[in-house]
Design a protein around this motif. Sequence first.
Motif, PDB file in Angstrom:
ATOM      1  N   ILE A   3       0.523   2.742  -0.534  1.00 55.81           N
ATOM      2  CA  ILE A   3      -0.867   3.155  -0.333  1.00 55.81           C
ATOM      3  C   ILE A   3      -0.924   4.054   0.900  1.00 55.81           C
ATOM      4  O   ILE A   3      -0.142   3.897   1.820  1.00 55.81           O
ATOM      5  CB  ILE A   3      -1.717   1.876  -0.128  1.00 55.81           C
ATOM      6  CG1 ILE A   3      -3.082   2.006  -0.726  1.00 55.81           C
ATOM      7  CG2 ILE A   3      -1.829   1.533   1.329  1.00 55.81           C
ATOM      8  CD1 ILE A   3      -3.797   0.654  -0.751  1.00 55.81           C
ATOM      9  N   ASN A  19      -2.381  -2.296   5.336  1.00 58.54           N
ATOM     10  CA  ASN A  19      -2.503  -1.895   3.940  1.00 58.54           C
ATOM     11  C   ASN A  19      -2.883  -3.051   3.044  1.00 58.54           C
ATOM     12  O   ASN A  19      -3.632  -2.888   2.092  1.00 58.54           O
ATOM     13  CB  ASN A  19      -1.185  -1.301   3.450  1.00 58.54           C
ATOM     14  CG  ASN A  19      -1.027   0.127   3.908  1.00 58.54           C
ATOM     15  OD1 ASN A  19      -1.989   0.749   4.334  1.00 58.54           O
ATOM     16  ND2 ASN A  19       0.183   0.636   3.818  1.00 58.54           N
ATOM     17  N   SER A  20      -2.341  -4.235   3.358  1.00 56.83           N
ATOM     18  CA  SER A  20      -2.635  -5.375   2.498  1.00 56.83           C
ATOM     19  C   SER A  20      -4.112  -5.730   2.540  1.00 56.83           C
ATOM     20  O   SER A  20      -4.651  -6.318   1.619  1.00 56.83           O
ATOM     21  CB  SER A  20      -1.765  -6.567   2.889  1.00 56.83           C
ATOM     22  OG  SER A  20      -2.214  -7.096   4.104  1.00 56.83           O
ATOM     23  N   TYR A  67       1.147 -10.978  -2.314  1.00 55.13           N
ATOM     24  CA  TYR A  67       1.938 -10.036  -1.518  1.00 55.13           C
ATOM     25  C   TYR A  67       3.121  -9.547  -2.343  1.00 55.13           C
ATOM     26  O   TYR A  67       3.538  -8.400  -2.241  1.00 55.13           O
ATOM     27  CB  TYR A  67       2.426 -10.688  -0.223  1.00 55.13           C
ATOM     28  CG  TYR A  67       1.378 -10.689   0.863  1.00 55.13           C
ATOM     29  CD1 TYR A  67       1.181  -9.553   1.650  1.00 55.13           C
ATOM     30  CD2 TYR A  67       0.585 -11.795   1.090  1.00 55.13           C
ATOM     31  CE1 TYR A  67       0.215  -9.534   2.634  1.00 55.13           C
ATOM     32  CE2 TYR A  67      -0.384 -11.792   2.069  1.00 55.13           C
ATOM     33  CZ  TYR A  67      -0.572 -10.658   2.845  1.00 55.13           C
ATOM     34  OH  TYR A  67      -1.535 -10.630   3.808  1.00 55.13           O
ATOM     35  N   ILE A  97       1.159  -2.086  -1.586  1.00 60.72           N
ATOM     36  CA  ILE A  97       1.100  -2.222  -0.133  1.00 60.72           C
ATOM     37  C   ILE A  97       2.004  -1.191   0.531  1.00 60.72           C
ATOM     38  O   ILE A  97       1.659  -0.571   1.521  1.00 60.72           O
ATOM     39  CB  ILE A  97       1.506  -3.648   0.298  1.00 60.72           C
ATOM     40  CG1 ILE A  97       0.480  -4.654  -0.213  1.00 60.72           C
ATOM     41  CG2 ILE A  97       1.617  -3.750   1.811  1.00 60.72           C
ATOM     42  CD1 ILE A  97       0.864  -6.101  -0.018  1.00 60.72           C
ATOM     43  N   LEU A 145      -5.193 -12.248   0.948  1.00 60.63           N
ATOM     44  CA  LEU A 145      -4.274 -12.256  -0.194  1.00 60.63           C
ATOM     45  C   LEU A 145      -3.478 -13.551  -0.188  1.00 60.63           C
ATOM     46  O   LEU A 145      -3.141 -14.086   0.865  1.00 60.63           O
ATOM     47  CB  LEU A 145      -3.295 -11.081  -0.097  1.00 60.63           C
ATOM     48  CG  LEU A 145      -3.847  -9.679  -0.355  1.00 60.63           C
ATOM     49  CD1 LEU A 145      -2.706  -8.685  -0.360  1.00 60.63           C
ATOM     50  CD2 LEU A 145      -4.604  -9.610  -1.658  1.00 60.63           C
ATOM     51  N   LEU A 170       1.966  -2.329   7.179  1.00 61.29           N
ATOM     52  CA  LEU A 170       1.959  -3.093   5.926  1.00 61.29           C
ATOM     53  C   LEU A 170       0.811  -4.084   5.915  1.00 61.29           C
ATOM     54  O   LEU A 170       0.122  -4.249   4.918  1.00 61.29           O
ATOM     55  CB  LEU A 170       3.278  -3.837   5.742  1.00 61.29           C
ATOM     56  CG  LEU A 170       4.497  -2.986   5.400  1.00 61.29           C
ATOM     57  CD1 LEU A 170       5.688  -3.877   5.093  1.00 61.29           C
ATOM     58  CD2 LEU A 170       4.216  -2.063   4.229  1.00 61.29           C
ATOM     59  N   PHE A 171       0.601  -4.737   7.054  1.00 64.22           N
ATOM     60  CA  PHE A 171      -0.471  -5.712   7.133  1.00 64.22           C
ATOM     61  C   PHE A 171      -1.820  -5.037   6.931  1.00 64.22           C
ATOM     62  O   PHE A 171      -2.678  -5.514   6.210  1.00 64.22           O
ATOM     63  CB  PHE A 171      -0.418  -6.426   8.485  1.00 64.22           C
ATOM     64  CG  PHE A 171      -1.530  -7.409   8.676  1.00 64.22           C
ATOM     65  CD1 PHE A 171      -1.519  -8.614   7.978  1.00 64.22           C
ATOM     66  CD2 PHE A 171      -2.593  -7.120   9.513  1.00 64.22           C
ATOM     67  CE1 PHE A 171      -2.558  -9.516   8.131  1.00 64.22           C
ATOM     68  CE2 PHE A 171      -3.629  -8.017   9.672  1.00 64.22           C
ATOM     69  CZ  PHE A 171      -3.614  -9.224   8.979  1.00 64.22           C
TER      70      PHE A 171
END
Lengths: 219, 465
Positions: free
Chosen positions: A218, B7-8, A208, A215, A203, B4-5
């Motif tokens: 999810i 998920n990204s 971001y 993010i 990304l 978070l990472f």
Amino acid sequence: MEISISPIIRFFMTEGVPFETIILILMLPIIATLIAFMRQVVGIKAFGIYTPLIITFAFLATNGIKYGIAIFLAVIFIGMLMRFVLKPFRLLYLPRVAIMLTFVALIILFFLALGGSLQRTGLASVSIFPILIMITLVEKFVAVQIEKGNKTALILALETLVISIIGFYIASWSSLIKFLVTYPWAVLFTIPLNIAIGKWTGLRLSEYIRFRQVIKRIQ
Amino acid sequence: MFELFKNSRKILGMNSRNLEFIRPYNRLKAKRLADDKLLSKKILKKNGAAVPKLIAKIKTLDELENFDWQKLPHSFALKPNRGFGGEGIIVVYGKKKGRDDAWIKADRSLITIDDLKNHIRNILDGSYSLSNTPDVAFFEERLQLLKLFKPYTHKGIPDIRVIVFNKVPIMAMLRLPTKESGGKANLQQGAIGVGIDMATGVTTTAIIGKGKFIEKIPDTRLSTSGIRIPYWKDILELASTAQEISNLGFLGVDIAIDKEYGPTILELNARPGLSIQVANLAGLTERLKRISGLKIKTVSKGVRMGMDLFGGEVEEEVEEISGRKVIGTVEKVKLTGKDGKTVEVEAKIDTGAGYTSICTELARELGFEKMVEEYEKITQTYADLKDLPKKERWGIYKHLPDITSTRIIVHSSHGITYRPTIKVNISMHNWLIPAKVAVIDRSHLKYPIIIGRRNLNKFLIDVKK
């Protein structure tokens, strides 16, 4: 000077290539890589790669960056203004750009004269080539304006300005210049760097932000 | 942070879209097909996919001068062939009465043949096409808005964007035109994008414009979630078919539902946008990974996989095993009271309460206004009544119309009181629950009804839903 000049640079200089020119040409791949990085990793689009690159060099060639920025902003402002003025005429693309260029050129000329009368001789003595480069910026601006609208064009123009300013400071960074004079081959390192950027599928930083809610939420 | 990472990595970004999906799966020839509306229309039609009917096309200024305007129907859409982002489209809804040279547009303004000619000249000049190359103008049949979508739509017609990869529809979004978007279903122009559950075709979360989350359609009380899209399976099949025909491996298909003809393909998109992930609160990369490399032979197999893999699968499994429906802590319910009077409200699902209670105001709306009125005349408090024999106590209440019994309710703000109960049918997720509900003033509370344990035995509650 106590820096050691690489033999290849010395060779160019003895053949009559001006030192300034050598440095500018060596800086070119570095600025180009910066722009590629900004697009693919950071997510700053700007007007492609050519425009921010050439604007960076235009900044380098004007006497001090502030005149460069002033001319840049003037060009963009006129571009936006002319869109409203020319809209009712419903002209085809090239004639429309030609009219815009005419106005931009005249207004820049007026600007230079104004600078002179205010004792700002730096402005009037800006060489003609950077000014011409800035004027052609109008075409790029108008093309985007027609396709994507005023707002997008303005955002892209400001992004171009930001990249060009960063590029300007990198290209006039004396330690980097000294380094390049000593190790001119180092510019070849931009090639593997660009291969890495070109294969980057992660990304972008801007994404971001765009997808922050996804993010976060999810599963 | 690590979460978070992780998920990204499930989200599809520009770089990955271009390098890993568009480049290898969308060949230049196929991309050209998607950018040429007339050509894609022709090829889709030849292969049996539904598209809006072509009425006429105008390629040159000569053709424009000799065009027979009287052969145009009362309503039609005029489009530039290589237009993008919905620019340059004119839709008319009917002919002006008593005139044969003027039509009426969506905003009720008139458009004459001269106006149309002018617009077509601009299209031919390329004012609306990509990079201003000369273009072709065409007329096609106007699609008719489905009644279901009418309250959700400002002018224009909503469409459903489906992303298809490897014959599998992997994500979908309902796009609703708004006032801001000027009747266009384009998110960039301010339309609403609503995520859709792939298994059921029921809408979930929604965004407006580039990414602001909303729960209701602006200026209305209509919820964006829970809309059941009709012809859901047909839509997915049409999308998957379009991919097979167009040869675009990674494709965005825009499908509208016509009142008469049902699902119809509006447009193919070789570079589908990424906002659909925000509307669905789900990542495309994750879904793409699960189906890449699979050999899927038929459209119906692909559609089945899409529905199974990317629908609310966990829920459905639980429902299958337990035979009970999974619900959240707040659910939409339909109440049926006296004389078939119905009211739709949001109910709080409260396992801490034994019984179901509704607000007095709601009881009035359901046709029990007499009962409420009579009840309010009774002055005795709980303290007065609690020591009376049951029979005597009932004597005080039994004259209330429609009352079935009384119940002791302990309430934070009313203290302990006797409350009348009435018969109400509650319909939730298509299950009908006949219930005796207590009536109590809940006007200071968020939900006018709480549903208690006694009426919840057919459900499982998921607090995260």
